[in-house]
Design a protein around this motif. Structure first.
Motif, mmCIF file in Angstrom:
data_model
loop_
_atom_site.group_PDB
_atom_site.id
_atom_site.type_symbol
_atom_site.label_atom_id
_atom_site.label_comp_id
_atom_site.label_asym_id
_atom_site.label_seq_id
_atom_site.Cartn_x
_atom_site.Cartn_y
_atom_site.Cartn_z
ATOM 1 N N GLN A 64 0.826 -1.206 0.000
ATOM 2 C CA GLN A 64 0.000 0.000 0.000
ATOM 3 C C GLN A 64 0.861 1.257 0.000
ATOM 4 N N LEU A 65 1.951 1.235 0.757
ATOM 5 C CA LEU A 65 2.800 2.427 0.827
ATOM 6 C C LEU A 65 3.708 2.559 -0.389
ATOM 7 N N LEU A 66 3.947 1.465 -1.104
ATOM 8 C CA LEU A 66 4.626 1.563 -2.398
ATOM 9 C C LEU A 66 3.739 2.315 -3.376
ATOM 10 N N ASP A 67 2.458 2.029 -3.349
ATOM 11 C CA ASP A 67 1.509 2.754 -4.198
ATOM 12 C C ASP A 67 1.503 4.240 -3.849
ATOM 13 N N ALA A 68 1.450 4.565 -2.564
ATOM 14 C CA ALA A 68 1.461 5.971 -2.148
ATOM 15 C C ALA A 68 2.770 6.658 -2.535
ATOM 16 N N SER A 69 3.882 5.947 -2.406
ATOM 17 C CA SER A 69 5.189 6.516 -2.757
ATOM 18 C C SER A 69 5.274 6.809 -4.244
ATOM 19 N N ALA A 70 4.857 5.852 -5.059
ATOM 20 C CA ALA A 70 4.913 6.040 -6.506
ATOM 21 C C ALA A 70 3.983 7.165 -6.948
ATOM 22 N N THR A 71 2.794 7.212 -6.396
ATOM 23 C CA THR A 71 1.848 8.273 -6.745
ATOM 24 C C THR A 71 2.386 9.639 -6.336
ATOM 25 N N SER A 72 2.880 9.730 -5.119
ATOM 26 C CA SER A 72 3.389 11.009 -4.617
ATOM 27 C C SER A 72 4.566 11.503 -5.440
ATOM 28 N N TYR A 73 5.508 10.614 -5.698
ATOM 29 C CA TYR A 73 6.670 11.008 -6.486
ATOM 30 C C TYR A 73 6.258 11.376 -7.910
ATOM 31 N N GLY A 74 5.402 10.579 -8.500
ATOM 32 C CA GLY A 74 5.007 10.808 -9.890
ATOM 33 C C GLY A 74 4.289 12.118 -10.109
ATOM 34 N N ALA A 94 -6.099 17.680 -4.622
ATOM 35 C CA ALA A 94 -6.556 19.036 -4.948
ATOM 36 C C ALA A 94 -6.785 19.846 -3.673
ATOM 37 N N TRP A 95 -7.320 19.215 -2.650
ATOM 38 C CA TRP A 95 -7.625 19.910 -1.400
ATOM 39 C C TRP A 95 -6.354 20.296 -0.646
ATOM 40 N N THR A 96 -5.349 19.389 -0.619
ATOM 41 C CA THR A 96 -4.134 19.673 0.145
ATOM 42 C C THR A 96 -3.059 20.362 -0.686
ATOM 43 N N GLY A 97 -3.115 20.222 -1.993
ATOM 44 C CA GLY A 97 -2.124 20.845 -2.858
ATOM 45 C C GLY A 97 -0.862 20.031 -3.050
ATOM 46 N N THR A 98 -0.811 18.818 -2.506
ATOM 47 C CA THR A 98 0.353 17.948 -2.676
ATOM 48 C C THR A 98 -0.089 16.496 -2.776
ATOM 49 N N ALA A 99 0.626 15.752 -3.595
ATOM 50 C CA ALA A 99 0.306 14.334 -3.740
ATOM 51 C C ALA A 99 0.819 13.517 -2.557
#
Length: 155
Positions: A64-74, A94-99
């Motif tokens: 699950q955190l690999l998914d979050a890491s890849a999404t955030s970095y991408g 969109a609400w927080t302004g950061t992936a």
């Protein structure tokens, strides 16, 4: 085994074609490993969930955190313009302004999921418990590996 083969191929490709690709791969994997270790440590030592040391829960957390890491970095750091395709994740970004807020979403799902799965484990038939856990693992690993591969290959 499939994740190992995928990672091996990605490292080979990166070493052969681009140092940038290797850096992307290493950053995403390092981020996932560090955050997974922190989450596991919090579950195990702060919440005193001894069952968090079960290897299946560790794989669930990492996937699950690999998914979050890849999404955030991408979305936030990759030179190409990636975007979130899921409604809840897109709204949160969109609400927080950061992936990187995807980690908050994953935490909001992971902690109750591990707790409920452990209680469900005691009552449910083992095959059904394993099926639910396997499904959650795949739902994390599949998009994480896919997104990471897309970033490494710049597609």
């Amino acid at each position: 085994m499939g994740c190992f083969l995928t990672a091996t191929f990605l490292v080979w490709y990166g070493l052969r074609y681009s140092q940038v690709a290797v850096n992307i791969l290493l950053i995403i994997l390092a981020l996932a490993i560090v955050v997974s270790g922190a989450v596991w440590g919090f579950m195990r030592y702060v919440l005193k969930w001894e069952y968090a040391s079960d290897p299946l829960y560790c794989v669930l957390i990492f996937g699950q955190l690999l998914d979050a890491s890849a999404t955030s970095y991408g979305i936030d750091l990759h030179p190409m313009a990636f975007r979130e395709s899921q409604v809840v994740g897109g709204a949160l970004i969109a609400w927080t302004g950061t992936a990187f807020s995807m980690f908050l979403l994953k935490f909001a799902v992971l902690f109750p999921a591990v707790y409920i799965l452990q209680h469900y484990r005691k009552e449910a038939p083992p095959i059904l418990w394993h099926l639910v856990l396997f499904t959650m693992i795949v739902v994390g690993f599949a998009p994480g590996v896919r997104d990471m591969a897309r970033m490494v290959f710049f597609v």
